[in-house]
Motif scaffolding. Structure first.
Motif, PDB file in Angstrom:
ATOM      1  N   ASN A 134      -1.038 -13.248  11.883  1.00  0.00           N
ATOM      2  CA  ASN A 134      -1.638 -12.649  13.079  1.00  0.00           C
ATOM      3  C   ASN A 134      -2.836 -11.768  12.709  1.00  0.00           C
ATOM      4  N   PRO A 135      -4.046 -12.074  13.238  1.00  0.00           N
ATOM      5  CA  PRO A 135      -5.218 -11.272  12.896  1.00  0.00           C
ATOM      6  C   PRO A 135      -5.163  -9.848  13.441  1.00  0.00           C
ATOM      7  N   ASN A 136      -4.281  -9.576  14.407  1.00  0.00           N
ATOM      8  CA  ASN A 136      -4.115  -8.196  14.883  1.00  0.00           C
ATOM      9  C   ASN A 136      -3.321  -7.342  13.905  1.00  0.00           C
ATOM     10  N   THR A 137      -2.644  -7.996  12.957  1.00  0.00           N
ATOM     11  CA  THR A 137      -1.907  -7.284  11.906  1.00  0.00           C
ATOM     12  C   THR A 137      -2.790  -7.178  10.675  1.00  0.00           C
ATOM     13  N   VAL A 138      -3.152  -5.961  10.304  1.00  0.00           N
ATOM     14  CA  VAL A 138      -3.987  -5.752   9.112  1.00  0.00           C
ATOM     15  C   VAL A 138      -3.076  -5.738   7.885  1.00  0.00           C
ATOM     16  N   LYS A 139      -3.391  -6.615   6.930  1.00  0.00           N
ATOM     17  CA  LYS A 139      -2.623  -6.691   5.694  1.00  0.00           C
ATOM     18  C   LYS A 139      -3.343  -5.941   4.566  1.00  0.00           C
ATOM     19  N   VAL A 140      -2.566  -5.478   3.588  1.00  0.00           N
ATOM     20  CA  VAL A 140      -3.148  -4.762   2.443  1.00  0.00           C
ATOM     21  C   VAL A 140      -2.521  -5.286   1.159  1.00  0.00           C
ATOM     22  N   ILE A 141      -3.333  -5.377   0.114  1.00  0.00           N
ATOM     23  CA  ILE A 141      -2.815  -5.675  -1.224  1.00  0.00           C
ATOM     24  C   ILE A 141      -3.145  -4.495  -2.135  1.00  0.00           C
ATOM     25  N   VAL A 142      -2.235  -4.231  -3.089  1.00  0.00           N
ATOM     26  CA  VAL A 142      -2.356  -3.039  -3.938  1.00  0.00           C
ATOM     27  C   VAL A 142      -2.241  -3.420  -5.414  1.00  0.00           C
ATOM     28  N   ASP A 143      -2.688  -2.497  -6.265  1.00  0.00           N
ATOM     29  CA  ASP A 143      -2.529  -2.712  -7.706  1.00  0.00           C
ATOM     30  C   ASP A 143      -1.172  -2.171  -8.166  1.00  0.00           C
ATOM     31  N   GLN A 144      -0.961  -2.146  -9.481  1.00  0.00           N
ATOM     32  CA  GLN A 144       0.335  -1.736 -10.024  1.00  0.00           C
ATOM     33  C   GLN A 144       0.670  -0.274  -9.736  1.00  0.00           C
ATOM     34  N   SER A 145      -0.365   0.518  -9.455  1.00  0.00           N
ATOM     35  CA  SER A 145      -0.149   1.940  -9.161  1.00  0.00           C
ATOM     36  C   SER A 145      -0.196   2.233  -7.671  1.00  0.00           C
ATOM     37  N   SER A 146      -0.138   1.178  -6.867  1.00  0.00           N
ATOM     38  CA  SER A 146      -0.143   1.273  -5.396  1.00  0.00           C
ATOM     39  C   SER A 146      -1.453   1.788  -4.821  1.00  0.00           C
ATOM     40  N   PHE A 147      -2.551   1.568  -5.552  1.00  0.00           N
ATOM     41  CA  PHE A 147      -3.868   1.838  -4.967  1.00  0.00           C
ATOM     42  C   PHE A 147      -4.352   0.574  -4.261  1.00  0.00           C
ATOM     43  N   ALA A 148      -4.948   0.754  -3.086  1.00  0.00           N
ATOM     44  CA  ALA A 148      -5.391  -0.395  -2.292  1.00  0.00           C
ATOM     45  C   ALA A 148      -6.491  -1.163  -3.012  1.00  0.00           C
ATOM     46  N   LEU A 149      -6.347  -2.495  -3.048  1.00  0.00           N
ATOM     47  CA  LEU A 149      -7.389  -3.379  -3.556  1.00  0.00           C
ATOM     48  C   LEU A 149      -8.248  -3.922  -2.416  1.00  0.00           C
ATOM     49  N   TYR A 150      -7.580  -4.283  -1.296  1.00  0.00           N
ATOM     50  CA  TYR A 150      -8.328  -4.799  -0.149  1.00  0.00           C
ATOM     51  C   TYR A 150      -7.428  -4.828   1.089  1.00  0.00           C
ATOM     52  N   PHE A 151      -8.083  -4.778   2.249  1.00  0.00           N
ATOM     53  CA  PHE A 151      -7.424  -4.907   3.545  1.00  0.00           C
ATOM     54  C   PHE A 151      -8.031  -6.114   4.258  1.00  0.00           C
ATOM     55  N   SER A 152      -7.213  -6.859   5.004  1.00  0.00           N
ATOM     56  CA  SER A 152      -7.756  -8.013   5.712  1.00  0.00           C
ATOM     57  C   SER A 152      -6.901  -8.370   6.924  1.00  0.00           C
ATOM     58  N   CYS A 201     -11.064   1.315   7.129  1.00  0.00           N
ATOM     59  CA  CYS A 201     -10.761   1.840   5.790  1.00  0.00           C
ATOM     60  C   CYS A 201     -11.408   1.022   4.680  1.00  0.00           C
ATOM     61  N   ILE A 202     -11.909  -0.181   5.000  1.00  0.00           N
ATOM     62  CA  ILE A 202     -12.638  -0.950   3.982  1.00  0.00           C
ATOM     63  C   ILE A 202     -13.881  -0.193   3.524  1.00  0.00           C
ATOM     64  N   ARG A 203     -14.456   0.625   4.413  1.00  0.00           N
ATOM     65  CA  ARG A 203     -15.653   1.390   4.030  1.00  0.00           C
ATOM     66  C   ARG A 203     -15.379   2.262   2.803  1.00  0.00           C
ATOM     67  N   TYR A 204     -14.187   2.860   2.759  1.00  0.00           N
ATOM     68  CA  TYR A 204     -13.855   3.693   1.609  1.00  0.00           C
ATOM     69  C   TYR A 204     -13.870   2.872   0.313  1.00  0.00           C
ATOM     70  N   LEU A 205     -13.290   1.671   0.374  1.00  0.00           N
ATOM     71  CA  LEU A 205     -13.260   0.814  -0.824  1.00  0.00           C
ATOM     72  C   LEU A 205     -14.660   0.379  -1.223  1.00  0.00           C
ATOM     73  N   GLU A 206     -15.488   0.052  -0.227  1.00  0.00           N
ATOM     74  CA  GLU A 206     -16.843  -0.405  -0.539  1.00  0.00           C
ATOM     75  C   GLU A 206     -17.669   0.679  -1.230  1.00  0.00           C
ATOM     76  N   TYR A 207     -17.335   1.932  -0.962  1.00  0.00           N
ATOM     77  CA  TYR A 207     -18.057   3.042  -1.592  1.00  0.00           C
ATOM     78  C   TYR A 207     -17.302   3.644  -2.779  1.00  0.00           C
ATOM     79  N   GLY A 208     -16.249   2.943  -3.238  1.00  0.00           N
ATOM     80  CA  GLY A 208     -15.585   3.350  -4.473  1.00  0.00           C
ATOM     81  C   GLY A 208     -14.533   4.438  -4.337  1.00  0.00           C
ATOM     82  N   LYS A 209     -14.089   4.714  -3.107  1.00  0.00           N
ATOM     83  CA  LYS A 209     -13.038   5.713  -2.921  1.00  0.00           C
ATOM     84  C   LYS A 209     -11.681   5.108  -3.293  1.00  0.00           C
ATOM     85  N   ARG A 210     -10.743   5.967  -3.671  1.00  0.00           N
ATOM     86  CA  ARG A 210      -9.403   5.519  -4.067  1.00  0.00           C
ATOM     87  C   ARG A 210      -8.408   5.833  -2.954  1.00  0.00           C
ATOM     88  N   ILE A 211      -7.715   4.766  -2.502  1.00  0.00           N
ATOM     89  CA  ILE A 211      -6.744   4.896  -1.420  1.00  0.00           C
ATOM     90  C   ILE A 211      -5.353   4.639  -1.982  1.00  0.00           C
TER      91      ILE A 211
END
Length: 237
Positions: A134-152, A201-211
């Motif tokens: 469902n495109p209304n549900t935003v999904k997130v993937i994280v690294d081993q330390s639970s920092f966000a890699l991407y949202f889609s 919240c993708i803006r934060y990732l694009e500018y190198g912020k850590r979530i």
């Protein structure tokens, strides 16, 4: 801070819809105050209707001075000259906001002595295939330390091999920010990935912020559609 637009694109006026005898936005405000986690709670809105609803019921509200594309911009304008360290963004359409999840979010910063975390947010494990697609549900993937890699809005990761045991997570739009991070967001222009997905919240990732993402087991109900409102009413009962 609870950002509250009246004219939501998918469900206009949803925050003033009745939920158990009170509007959704008032339910959300009262639930947030009832956690007793915050020095102060405000609804930040562009709507006289929402502003008056909160204030007339003894709550605190701030009228936005400018037009804003998203809730983070609205909050940034409100906190720019406030003396605060950490700002929590609770979505106005989440009347089932709970103490446990918000406590986990705040605790992220208590342990971050070197201030390496710019913001934190919540995610919920999902297994339903329709929800994953469902495109209304935003999904997130994280690294081993639970920092966000991407949202889609697409299923991420793509399930090319369904036997690898991937867990899917839905992003819940509740954030905790360092004040500097949300002010940076406010001042930086939207880039192409955020514009494409329409996920702020993708803006934060694009500018190198850590979530830092925090898993919660409290699903709640986000009210994006009339169908969600009906589910919320059943859960409220």
């Amino acid at each position: 801070m609870i950002p509250a637009r009246y004219s939501a694109s998918r469900f206009p006026g949803k925050l003033m819809q009745d939920l158990g005898g009170k509007p959704v936005i008032l339910r959300t405000y009262e639930a947030t105050v009832a956690t007793n986690l915050f020095d102060d709670v405000f609804v930040v809105t562009d709507s006289d209707i929402i502003y008056n609803e909160i204030v007339n019921n003894g709550g605190k509200a701030i009228m936005s001075k400018k037009e804003h594309e998203c809730g983070s911009d609205r909050i940034a304008e409100a906190v720019e000259f406030m003396d605060v360290d950490i700002v929590i963004n609770v979505q106005g359409d989440e009347p089932f906001t709970d103490t446990e999840s918000l406590t986990k979010l705040i605790d992220v910063f208590k342990d971050d002595h070197d201030k390496t975390i710019d913001l934190a947010s919540l995610m919920v494990h999902i297994t339903d295939e329709e929800e994953i697609k469902n495109p209304n549900t935003v999904k997130v993937i994280v690294d081993q330390s639970s920092f966000a890699l991407y949202f889609s809005r697409s299923p991420i990761p793509y399930p090319r091999d369904k036997n690898v045991g991937v867990r899917y997570f839905k992003h819940k739009g509740v954030y905790a920010f360092r004040k500097e991070a949300i002010l940076d967001f406010y001042r930086l222009p939207m880039l192409t990935l955020e514009a494409s997905e329409k996920i702020e919240c993708i803006r934060y990732l694009e500018y190198g912020k850590r979530i830092k993402m925090v898993e919660t087991h409290v699903e709640g109900v986000e009210i994006d559609t009339p169908e969600d409102l009906e589910r919320a009413k059943k859960q409220w009962k």
